[in-house]
Motif scaffolding. Sequence first.
Motif, PDB file in Angstrom:
ATOM      1  N   ILE A  18       0.863  -1.217  -0.123  1.00  0.00           N
ATOM      2  CA  ILE A  18       0.029   0.042  -0.025  1.00  0.00           C
ATOM      3  C   ILE A  18       1.065   1.229  -0.049  1.00  0.00           C
ATOM      4  CG2 ILE A  18      -1.619   1.218   1.331  1.00  0.00           C
ATOM      5  CD1 ILE A  18      -2.517  -1.625   2.417  1.00  0.00           C
ATOM      6  N   ALA A  19       1.876   1.323   0.849  1.00  0.00           N
ATOM      7  CA  ALA A  19       2.919   2.400   0.990  1.00  0.00           C
ATOM      8  C   ALA A  19       3.556   2.629  -0.263  1.00  0.00           C
ATOM      9  CB  ALA A  19       3.757   2.304   2.155  1.00  0.00           C
ATOM     10  N   ALA A  20       3.826   1.692  -1.084  1.00  0.00           N
ATOM     11  CA  ALA A  20       4.606   1.580  -2.121  1.00  0.00           C
ATOM     12  C   ALA A  20       4.128   2.477  -3.207  1.00  0.00           C
ATOM     13  CB  ALA A  20       4.967   0.266  -2.683  1.00  0.00           C
ATOM     14  N   ARG A  21       2.662   2.738  -3.082  1.00  0.00           N
ATOM     15  CA  ARG A  21       2.022   3.514  -4.423  1.00  0.00           C
ATOM     16  C   ARG A  21       2.093   5.085  -3.810  1.00  0.00           C
ATOM     17  NH1 ARG A  21      -3.166   0.122  -6.426  1.00  0.00           N
ATOM     18  NH2 ARG A  21      -2.072  -1.864  -6.280  1.00  0.00           N
ATOM     19  N   ARG A  22       2.557   5.322  -2.597  1.00  0.00           N
ATOM     20  CA  ARG A  22       2.385   6.797  -2.227  1.00  0.00           C
ATOM     21  C   ARG A  22       3.710   7.355  -1.809  1.00  0.00           C
ATOM     22  NH1 ARG A  22      -2.926   7.721  -2.151  1.00  0.00           N
ATOM     23  NH2 ARG A  22      -2.435   9.441  -0.922  1.00  0.00           N
ATOM     24  N   THR A  23       3.715   8.977  -2.054  1.00  0.00           N
ATOM     25  CA  THR A  23       5.103   9.382  -1.830  1.00  0.00           C
ATOM     26  C   THR A  23       5.310  10.136  -0.522  1.00  0.00           C
ATOM     27  OG1 THR A  23       3.790  11.466  -2.655  1.00  0.00           O
ATOM     28  CG2 THR A  23       4.695  10.107  -4.569  1.00  0.00           C
TER      29      THR A  23
END
Lengths: 405, 405
Positions: A18-23
């Motif tokens: 999930i975090a990998a898609r956020r900046t």
Amino acid sequence: MRVLLVGAGGVGTAVTRIAARRTFFEAMVVADYDPARSAAAVAALDGDGRFVAERVDASDEGAVTALLARHGCDVLLNATDPRFVMPLFRAARAAGATYVDMAMSLSRPHGERPYEECGVKLGDEQFAEAAAWEEAGALALVGMGVEPGLSDVFARHAADELFDEIEEIGVRDGANLTVDGLDFAPSFSIWTTIEECLNPPVVYEAERGWYTTEPFSEPEVFDFPEGIGPVECVNVEHEEVLLVPRWVGARRVTFKYGLGQEFIDTLRTLHRLGLDGTAPVTVPSADGPVRVSPRDVVAACLPDPATLGERMHGKTCAGTWVRGVKDGAPREVYLYHVVDNQWSMAEYGSQAVVWQTAVNPVVALELLATRAWQGAGVLGPEAFPARPFLDLLTAYGSPWGMREQ
Amino acid sequence: MRVLLVGAGGVGTAVTRIAARRTFFEAMVVADYDPARSAAAVAALDGDGRFVAERVDASDEGAVTALLARHGCDVLLNATDPRFVMPLFRAARAAGATYVDMAMSLSRPHGERPYEECGVKLGDEQFAEAAAWEEAGALALVGMGVEPGLSDVFARHAADELFDEIEEIGVRDGANLTVDGLDFAPSFSIWTTIEECLNPPVVYEAERGWYTTEPFSEPEVFDFPEGIGPVECVNVEHEEVLLVPRWVGARRVTFKYGLGQEFIDTLRTLHRLGLDGTAPVTVPSADGPVRVSPRDVVAACLPDPATLGERMHGKTCAGTWVRGVKDGAPREVYLYHVVDNQWSMAEYGSQAVVWQTAVNPVVALELLATRAWQGAGVLGPEAFPARPFLDLLTAYGSPWGMREQ
């Protein structure tokens, strides 16, 4: 923000996806007792250089403090089972990092009247150190998964925007998940499920404070939304009952889990046979007698819930039912969040219950990174404004719902 | 006669206490994997010089053969659990000793149709070596406890003295035992109980031969004598069904165990969770991961049944119900043996179920020593005349009974 994620099991692995898609963060160090698990989680992220795998023993406070320092992490996200809350909580404090978990320090039943009075309550050990966090201007955000977590955010939202006065807040959790080819396959960590369900359930009432009941007390059938339908729910020990009353006014707070009769009977049998216990027993092995915890053996005999997603069908629902008064009229709402396993598997390769737990701490980390949420001390999710959380959760592609009863 | 008794658990210890009152043997070497158990059994016998304690690993055929030779033993009595039948059976053959056990070599379910057809049957591995025993003029007396054992003697007695023709022989086992302060306390080895109850039950019919059914099939309420009363009984895999038809003519042979609904539900749950399994699983421990058998962990969590005698109340009944024709008229009898726990504790300090199992092989050893029983090959108790056995059992102070139905 530089995050140390401790625990690369089902929930931890879903956190990374999930975090990998956020900046909002620069680095996420993924650490597990089993280096193969942290390596696998990182390897699955297609070379995202922000993620790095490490090995750590979550019970070794000094090693965790050193790991936080070595990677310059300012946040520790705890995705282990509740046995490791205290060493990780203290390691974060020692390193000057923000601490976030999804379950609080463990309870111990009352010595003489376990089914009437509280002994050591969930989170007591953490709240006992609240002053030190507050004085240091440091934040421990506790119980920030889905339940506790999103359920607490719902409680705060109800108090802020939906009610003038609240009679009762009742967290209600139910699902219609099935697993192909398996008669019995818990969709969440059996270790934690046993801990929650066999400890004396805790209830809060404004006049009486916190008190306990017999396990599986006050059964009721709750009708869950989005096609899940009616499920038998019973009182279970859960963090929301301890957290909500600290920040939200309500005459009564409960948590009921839609376990179903078969699951309840199974847990009762494990308890009757002593197989729920965590104290080691001596057992023969090919290498002579060894000492193992019966509950660990139960967990080892069951499939790892995180691996069942492909064979699982159905939806899981977490939510908060609130009854009170708005503009002089009685009102009753159920605020909820449903995840369809088919959707979470297709989108993230994570099964529904695990994904639903994992998305909420990532949303919270993003709110902390953007300073939409700020605070010091040991605080529950309901200590923060609910609206930014609910909006960001929707922006993550996973909207919540509300039903007027 | 010089006896090597392997296994100083509940049954083995009771064997020593019963044998100590008899004069038919010169020596009994008591050997156990745990030297403290064999030492304790021997120490309790008030300096009877015929008994000596040894340590032996029952799975080590060579060590057992050597122990038989070292002590000049001419009989091996196996009082271990059924996993050790084959090494002990072969060790006795290698040493030229008579072999006696109370349970036969283990079964393996049919690969495709486990609940319709037999796979490897109880005792098959032993009967496969029958020719070698017979050629050597050596005797393996198999299934010589109470059930199998006394129940088989009853079947032979019925055929010899009570019936001209037998329609059905049904072993029926029931009890009204309770243990103070314990919700769940099996009165016999849980390892063996799981093995018996969760394997496909076997049934014999003259036209069809041996076949299997679903576990817990054909429930019936059987009324047990001496105040025990009606108990729900179900089909269970047991040696009598394999032994009786080899020597006694009957159209049908069954074994039903008075488990009661709660016990059946508990066994079903253990099975559903995989906790009945014997294949090792990997579990964390303080010394790193270890491999243990789930069934051993279940046993370790429950009290040792042999230690429960002081807190136990009630009676246990083993018996054989026979239906057929005598002198042209239909006849139905139940031949039975009841042990009251209060009596066995007062007389022998052994709980009822354990004592009832132990007395029968001692009676059989005495019949072999006096040559009232003689034979060669792999033989069940029904291969020998029943009357001397039943008379000697009564002489041991533990009479049997018969009820015309």
